[in-house]
Design an enzyme around this catalytic site. Structure first.
Site: not given
Ligand code: GLN
Length: 227
Positions: A2
């Site tokens: 994210c």
């Molecule tokens: N693992 C977390 C989620 O599934 C964060 C994912 C991310 O950083 N893209 O939301």
């Protein structure tokens, strides 16, 4: 991964931080420039800020940020000295629901996680907001206390060598961040400090935080230490 961003300084609107910059979170939701894992961040978003009484307020969604006309309408009117927002690219197998979008909160802190972690290594007894790995990790960090953030991230990173643990947290007068597997940049100016997964414009004053470091921002004082 994210993408997340936080501001500490003079009052700014949520729109100034999230929607207006040429490469801000809105653009990062469909065209991030430095994202190493995942193509776009269409699985939800969250915007949090501290009100004049220091209470954290949140608005979260499981939809793409670019489609939310209500948020675009209201965000210019939400002003705060301390803002934290995120857009989400869900890790495979994780739930897509508003409560899985950052920022997570314990009522005092707002917290976002860029990355992934094996939930089996997280020794959490208490309650998490969602079953998503980031919410379980957030609950563990809240339980241990934010002053132990560096120790908690290091311990979790040792238990899960594949984990990526970029954390961004705010409590209204302080920002804390870790780099553990992904990018983080900082922009310091006379009015305040921005921490962001990637620069939201081409200002030459952005600096990159090295991997496996802890960033602690209080007022305009910034400390960067190795983990
Ligand atoms: N693992 C977390 C989620 O599934 C964060 C994912 C991310 O950083 N893209 O939301």
């Amino acid at each position: 991964m994210c993408r997340h961003v936080a501001w500490l300084g003079v009052p700014r609107s949520v729109a100034e931080l999230v929607l207006d910059p040429p490469q801000g979170l809105l653009v990062q939701s469909y065209a991030p420039r430095r994202q190493k894992h995942g193509l776009m961040n269409a699985d939800g978003w969250g915007a949090g800020f501290f009100d004049d009484d220091g209470v954290p307020r949140r608005w979260r969604s499981d939809k793409p940020l670019w489609g939310d006309a209500s948020f675009a309408s209201v965000a210019p009117a939400l002003r705060s000295r301390c803002v934290l927002a995120a857009v989400r690219s869900a890790t495979i197998g994780m739930p897509i629901e508003p409560s899985a979008s950052a920022p997570f909160s314990d009522g005092r802190w707002l917290l976002s996680h860029n990355g992934l972690v094996d939930r089996a290594v997280l020794p959490l007894d208490g309650h998490a907001e969602s079953t998503v790995d980031s919410a379980v990790l957030a609950a563990l960090i809240f339980a241990r206390g934010l002053d132990a953030l560096g120790d908690t991230v290091t311990e979790v990173g040792e238990r899960d060598p594949n984990a990526r643990l970029n954390i961004l947290a705010a409590n209204g007068c302080r920002l804390l961040a870790t780099t553990w597997g992904d990018t983080l940049s900082m922009l310091r100016g006379p009015e305040g400090v921005v921490l962001a997964s990637e620069p939201y414009d081409d200002d030459p004053d952005w600096s990159d935080i090295p991997d496996r470091h802890l960033v602690d921002v209080r007022e305009s004082h910034v400390e960067v230490t190795p983990l």
